[in-house]
Enzyme design. Structure first.
Site, PDB file in Angstrom:
ATOM      1  N   ASP A   1      37.672  24.075  47.838  1.00 18.13           N
ATOM      2  CA  ASP A   1      38.136  25.342  47.282  1.00 18.13           C
ATOM      3  C   ASP A   1      37.586  25.387  45.844  1.00 18.13           C
ATOM      4  OD1 ASP A   1      39.807  27.661  46.833  1.00 18.13           O
ATOM      5  OD2 ASP A   1      41.103  26.323  45.683  1.00 18.13           O
TER       6      ASP A   1
ATOM      7  N   ASP B   1      38.803  27.800  42.774  1.00 15.47           N
ATOM      8  CA  ASP B   1      39.820  27.963  41.716  1.00 15.47           C
ATOM      9  C   ASP B   1      40.920  26.903  41.881  1.00 15.47           C
ATOM     10  OD1 ASP B   1      39.375  30.854  40.365  1.00 15.47           O
ATOM     11  OD2 ASP B   1      38.866  30.974  42.481  1.00 15.47           O
TER      12      ASP B   1
ATOM     13  N   GLY C   1      45.026  30.921  46.049  1.00 22.46           N
ATOM     14  CA  GLY C   1      44.355  31.021  47.350  1.00 22.46           C
ATOM     15  C   GLY C   1      44.501  32.371  48.034  1.00 22.46           C
TER      16      GLY C   1
ATOM     17  N   ARG D   1      42.524  38.980  46.191  1.00 22.93           N
ATOM     18  CA  ARG D   1      42.885  39.906  45.108  1.00 22.93           C
ATOM     19  C   ARG D   1      43.823  41.013  45.594  1.00 22.93           C
ATOM     20  NH1 ARG D   1      37.768  42.417  42.601  1.00 22.93           N
ATOM     21  NH2 ARG D   1      37.168  40.234  42.706  1.00 22.93           N
TER      22      ARG D   1
ATOM     23  N   SER E   1      37.635  33.835  46.481  1.00 21.74           N
ATOM     24  CA  SER E   1      37.244  34.638  45.314  1.00 21.74           C
ATOM     25  C   SER E   1      35.937  35.393  45.517  1.00 21.74           C
ATOM     26  CB  SER E   1      37.114  33.734  44.091  1.00 21.74           C
ATOM     27  OG  SER E   1      36.607  34.479  43.007  1.00 21.74           O
TER      28      SER E   1
ATOM     29  N   ASN F   1      34.483  36.331  42.844  1.00 23.05           N
ATOM     30  CA  ASN F   1      33.809  35.974  41.585  1.00 23.05           C
ATOM     31  C   ASN F   1      33.198  34.577  41.653  1.00 23.05           C
ATOM     32  OD1 ASN F   1      34.445  38.293  39.791  1.00 23.05           O
ATOM     33  ND2 ASN F   1      36.558  37.722  40.269  1.00 23.05           N
TER      34      ASN F   1
ATOM     35  N   ASP G   1      44.104  23.288  46.559  1.00 22.30           N
ATOM     36  CA  ASP G   1      45.235  23.237  45.619  1.00 22.30           C
ATOM     37  C   ASP G   1      46.297  24.273  45.980  1.00 22.30           C
ATOM     38  OD1 ASP G   1      43.735  25.530  44.857  1.00 22.30           O
ATOM     39  OD2 ASP G   1      44.875  25.551  42.984  1.00 22.30           O
TER      40      ASP G   1
HETATM   41  C1  G6P Z   1      41.319  32.292  44.522  1.00 21.70           C
HETATM   42  C2  G6P Z   1      42.496  32.235  43.561  1.00 21.70           C
HETATM   43  C3  G6P Z   1      43.397  33.440  43.757  1.00 21.70           C
HETATM   44  C4  G6P Z   1      42.587  34.734  43.678  1.00 21.70           C
HETATM   45  C5  G6P Z   1      41.507  34.732  44.741  1.00 21.70           C
HETATM   46  C6  G6P Z   1      40.631  35.970  44.685  1.00 21.70           C
HETATM   47  O1  G6P Z   1      41.732  31.976  45.795  1.00 21.70           O
HETATM   48  O2  G6P Z   1      43.252  31.063  43.777  1.00 21.70           O
HETATM   49  O3  G6P Z   1      44.405  33.416  42.773  1.00 21.70           O
HETATM   50  O4  G6P Z   1      43.418  35.874  43.845  1.00 21.70           O
HETATM   51  O5  G6P Z   1      40.679  33.581  44.538  1.00 21.70           O
HETATM   52  O6  G6P Z   1      39.913  35.923  43.479  1.00 21.70           O
HETATM   53  P1  G6P Z   1      38.986  37.068  42.899  1.00 21.70           P
HETATM   54  O7  G6P Z   1      38.147  36.334  41.900  1.00 21.70           O
HETATM   55  O8  G6P Z   1      38.164  37.599  44.042  1.00 21.70           O
HETATM   56  O9  G6P Z   1      39.856  38.099  42.324  1.00 21.70           O
HETATM   57 MG    MG Z   2      42.604  27.282  44.770  1.00 22.64          MG
END
Ligand code: G6P
Ligand code: MG
Length: 220
Positions: A8, A10, A45, A48, A115, A117, A169
């Site tokens: 993973d 983040d 995890g 968004r 994510s 991003n 995590d």
């Molecule tokens: C990860 C983070 C989440 C977040 C998700 C989407 O899984 O743990 O907290 O909401 O990514 O992220 P983004 O960068 O696409 O908003």
């Molecule tokens: Mg994570």
């Protein structure tokens, strides 16, 4: 025998929690909703849009899909501004040694993240050319706890699920990995999750040898 490790992003490779928190908090404050660090923990995890749904769960006001998309975009603009501070020193303890060691042993490494991003973050921390494949929020239709992200990563690596170890995590990520039929190493706040096969506070606390020796009871 573990032949591939799917990380993973983040909270496992890099600490972005505080930036997610600050961005959601700014949006929640603007809209008049409460949002605490504890609430933020529940969003690990979670995609968004699903995170936004959780934040708005108790809101009396109903929003159209277009309004929700605009709110998610506002959060992301704030988040991206905060991410612009991200540098290689944000990589979590033990990650770089772990990656070097796994690659030296011929183990495939992948990212499996919700994510959108991910590419930006990997570039900011200098790991955009490290992984054999990156499956992120832009590639999947169903977010964790659905196994899609990890199944897709295994498929791209040409690996059977039982040859893959997922490092996570988040509770949603552990659930996704188990649903994909993979072994799980829990790190950070997920380390007390009884469903994980191995658990450590961070990746400096485990050798790659013990990661690779892991065998799922059902496939041992
Ligand atoms: C990860 C983070 C989440 C977040 C998700 C989407 O899984 O743990 O907290 O909401 O990514 O992220 P983004 O960068 O696409 O908003
Ligand atoms: Mg994570």
């Amino acid at each position: 025998m573990i032949k591939a490790v799917i990380f993973d992003l983040d909270g496992v490779i890099v600490s972005t929690d505080e930036y997610h928190y600050l961005a959601w908090k700014q949006l929640a404050d603007e809209k008049g909703y409460s949002f605490t660090r504890q609430d933020n923990e529940r969003l690990r995890g979670v995609s968004r849009m699903e995170s936004l749904e959780l934040i708005l769960r108790d809101a009396s006001q109903r929003y159209s899909q277009a309004e929700k998309l605009a709110m998610a975009e506002t959060k992301n603009v704030i988040y991206r501004q905060l991410l612009s501070k991200l540098q290689a020193d944000a990589v979590l303890p033990g990650v770089l040694d772990c990656l070097v060691d796994l690659k030296a042993r011929g183990v495939k490494v992948a990212i499996g993240s919700s994510s959108k991003n991910a590419a930006y973050i990997l570039q900011a921390i200098g790991l955009d050319r490290t992984f054999d494949t990156v499956v992120d929020g832009t590639c999947i239709t169903r977010s964790k706890p659905d196994p899609e992200v990890f199944s897709q990563a295994a498929q791209q690596l040409g690996m059977a699920p039982e040859s893959c170890l997922v490092v996570e995590d988040a509770a949603a990520g552990i659930e996704a990995a188990l649903a994909a039929g993979m072994a799980v190493l829990a790190v950070g706040t997920a380390a007390d999750d009884p469903r994980a096969h191995l658990a450590v506070s961070n990746l400096s606390q485990i050798t790659t040898e013990s990661m690779l020796q892991l065998q799922l009871p059902s496939v041992a």
